[in-house]
Design a protein around this motif. Structure first.
Motif, PDB file in Angstrom:
ATOM      1  N   ARG A 135     -16.890 -21.176  16.871  1.00 45.96           N
ATOM      2  CA  ARG A 135     -18.112 -21.812  16.486  1.00 45.96           C
ATOM      3  C   ARG A 135     -17.927 -23.283  15.934  1.00 45.96           C
ATOM      4  O   ARG A 135     -18.374 -24.379  16.812  1.00 45.96           O
ATOM      5  N   ASP A 136     -17.098 -23.469  15.111  1.00 49.73           N
ATOM      6  CA  ASP A 136     -16.946 -24.758  14.389  1.00 49.73           C
ATOM      7  C   ASP A 136     -15.845 -25.543  15.340  1.00 49.73           C
ATOM      8  O   ASP A 136     -16.148 -26.897  15.388  1.00 49.73           O
ATOM      9  N   TRP A 141     -18.043 -27.386  17.924  1.00 51.18           N
ATOM     10  CA  TRP A 141     -18.993 -28.242  17.246  1.00 51.18           C
ATOM     11  C   TRP A 141     -18.242 -29.335  16.818  1.00 51.18           C
ATOM     12  O   TRP A 141     -18.851 -30.256  16.723  1.00 51.18           O
ATOM     13  N   ASP A 142     -17.073 -29.158  16.616  1.00 58.77           N
ATOM     14  CA  ASP A 142     -16.347 -30.512  15.776  1.00 58.77           C
ATOM     15  C   ASP A 142     -15.890 -31.557  16.816  1.00 58.77           C
ATOM     16  O   ASP A 142     -14.814 -31.473  17.654  1.00 58.77           O
ATOM     17  N   ARG A 148     -28.521 -30.304  19.767  1.00 59.70           N
ATOM     18  CA  ARG A 148     -27.678 -28.937  19.388  1.00 59.70           C
ATOM     19  C   ARG A 148     -27.980 -27.933  18.248  1.00 59.70           C
ATOM     20  O   ARG A 148     -28.570 -28.807  17.403  1.00 59.70           O
ATOM     21  N   ILE A 192     -27.775 -23.988  16.316  1.00 62.57           N
ATOM     22  CA  ILE A 192     -27.207 -22.521  16.301  1.00 62.57           C
ATOM     23  C   ILE A 192     -28.097 -21.703  15.661  1.00 62.57           C
ATOM     24  O   ILE A 192     -28.518 -21.861  14.421  1.00 62.57           O
ATOM     25  N   CYS A 239     -25.454 -20.685  20.318  1.00 61.63           N
ATOM     26  CA  CYS A 239     -25.132 -21.952  20.328  1.00 61.63           C
ATOM     27  C   CYS A 239     -25.970 -22.706  21.465  1.00 61.63           C
ATOM     28  O   CYS A 239     -25.262 -22.788  22.785  1.00 61.63           O
ATOM     29  N   CYS A 274     -19.365 -32.558  11.380  1.00 65.91           N
ATOM     30  CA  CYS A 274     -19.803 -31.843  12.481  1.00 65.91           C
ATOM     31  C   CYS A 274     -19.622 -30.474  12.130  1.00 65.91           C
ATOM     32  O   CYS A 274     -20.266 -29.365  12.426  1.00 65.91           O
ATOM     33  N   ALA A 334     -22.145 -27.139  11.678  1.00 64.34           N
ATOM     34  CA  ALA A 334     -22.259 -25.804  12.417  1.00 64.34           C
ATOM     35  C   ALA A 334     -22.231 -24.620  11.591  1.00 64.34           C
ATOM     36  O   ALA A 334     -22.565 -23.604  12.183  1.00 64.34           O
ATOM     37  N   ASN A 373     -27.123 -22.321  10.168  1.00 61.39           N
ATOM     38  CA  ASN A 373     -27.417 -21.517  11.123  1.00 61.39           C
ATOM     39  C   ASN A 373     -28.871 -21.092  10.690  1.00 61.39           C
ATOM     40  O   ASN A 373     -29.282 -20.827   9.784  1.00 61.39           O
TER      41      ASN A 373
END
Length: 416
Positions: A178-179, A182-183, A230, A232, A241, A336, A340, A343
């Motif tokens: 996930r990270d 998103w990074d 965006r 999550i 996401c 970023c 992430a 949530n």
């Protein structure tokens, strides 16, 4: 995973397409040059006549175009302001639908206009294969020692082709993956097609972000610009996401890079059992749903995706493993990646909201249908009893009446 389609269409596909089309371009150019050098005299006359006609039509359009009068609008109570650049974005090739979106929405003021719960529900429907769209057709099924990949495509009646993929990474957690996606600060280290990435706005209460991307294209195509909203959602151990193109009036549209308005790239990340068969949830599954309109003919885009998809997908895992190693070393999180981890929590019991609604509707409707079926039977049989008791046996026997009643009751039941 959002970069798969862009990498496919920009890395392998465009260069293959360029190598294929270049001889055709050269042949056409030479043909036009030779044809123009040997053109007959009547061609010049036709061109001159056509040019004069266009100039006359342009003059008529300018004369017939209504002019906004501020004095008349003030007297009539109109509040429409004069703006010489209000329609500047229309002349840059913006469609009517996207134009209205730019005018009506103001994501800088309200984050619900960026990504909201309806986007989560739509992604949930896609993941559960309950969105009501056309069937998916398998495109690919590949694997490496540490990754498996499957891809499907479907062609809706309107809009660009839609792609669905399932990637399983061994020895990776959903939180890490996930990270990673998103990074944006780390993405520029492994995604060589990302020219620039910047955060335009963010909301720390929900983790919602608006980011600006510029992706590099080969020299014979202009670069592409994306404004992406965006957010999550977390439901149990699954992360939904959502990333999609959004309007952002504060960032004016330019000729170059070319802005991509229609963009959707969202995925569900969750832990799954490793293919080693040890029963441990040490692998991570990524279900990606992607479609966009980059201004490329869709049939050509489909051909390019099919040819270059696997090569683009394989380039993502080295980036993920490098990110995994950096996190193991304890390198600090980027802004970023920190966003992430904010949530929106969803009750795991919500995982089948539409199914619960549909089942409850069936439970309510079933007794109603049964009651409508039984009413004609009771009415017909009761009427037959009254008729049989009141009529004379010499005119009509009771057996005949009851037989007819039974037949009518069966017919009525079948029809209702």
């Amino acid at each position: 995973m959002a970069a798969v389609l862009e990498m496919v269409l920009t890395n392998g596909f465009f260069w293959d397409l360029f190598a294929f089309v270049t001889p055709l371009w050269v042949a056409v150019s030479v043909g036009l040059l030779v044809g123009w050098m040997w053109k007959p005299k009547w061609v010049e006359k036709v061109v001159a006549v056509g040019r004069g006609g266009r100039e006359r039509r342009a003059g008529q359009i300018i004369q017939q175009q209504p002019v906004f009068d501020s004095s008349s609008s003030a007297s009539s109570g109109s509040s429409i302001p004069q703006c010489s650049s209000c329609n500047s974005w229309v002349s840059e090739g913006t469609s009517e639908g996207s134009s209205s979106a730019v005018m009506d929405s103001s994501p800088e003021k309200d984050q619900s206009a960026v990504v909201n719960d309806s986007d989560f529900e739509h992604l949930w429907r896609l993941v559960e294969m309950r969105d009501g769209g056309p069937d998916w057709h398998e495109m690919m099924d590949r694997e490496t020692p540490t990754m498996t990949y499957q891809a499907w495509r479907r062609d809706p009646q309107t809009g660009p082709p839609q792609y669905r993929s399932r990637t399983v990474y061994e020895d990776a957690t959903p939180e890490l993956v996930r990270d990673f996606f998103w990074d944006d600060e780390f993405r520029v280290k492994w995604d060589d097609m990302l020219a620039n990435a910047a955060t335009l706005e963010e909301w720390e209460d929900t983790g919602t972000m608006i980011v600006h991307w510029v992706r590099k294209f080969p020299f014979f195509c202009s670069d592409r610009e994306y404004i992406i909203g965006r957010r999550i959602w977390q439901s149990g151990g699954s992360y939904y996401c959502v990333t999609k193109g959004v309007a952002y009036p504060s960032l004016p549209r330019r000729n170059k890079p070319r802005r991509v308005d229609l963009y959707y790239s969202s995925w569900c990340i969750r832990a799954v059992e490793s293919r080693r068969g040890d029963g441990q949830l040490t692998a991570c599954e990524v279900l990606l749903f992607h479609h966009e309109d980059m201004g490329i003919p869709w049939e050509i885009a489909k051909l390019g995706v099919r040819q270059g998809m696997w090569g683009a997908v394989r380039k993502i895992e080295p980036g993920l493993r490098a990110y995994q190693a950096a996190r193991t070393r304890g390198e600090p999180l980027s802004r970023c990646a920190a966003m992430a981890q904010i949530n929106t929590k969803v009750d795991p019991n919500y995982s089948r909201p539409m199914e619960l609604v549909e089942s409850s509707q069936l439970e309510v409707e079933t007794p109603k249908k049964a009651w409508r079926i039984n009413i004609p039977k009771y009415f017909i049989v009761g009427s037959a009893v009254v008729l049989a008791c009141s009529l004379d046996q010499r005119l009509l026997t009771k057996a005949t009446i009851f037989g007819v009643a039974r037949r009518f009751s069966k017919i009525g039941g079948r029809r209702l």
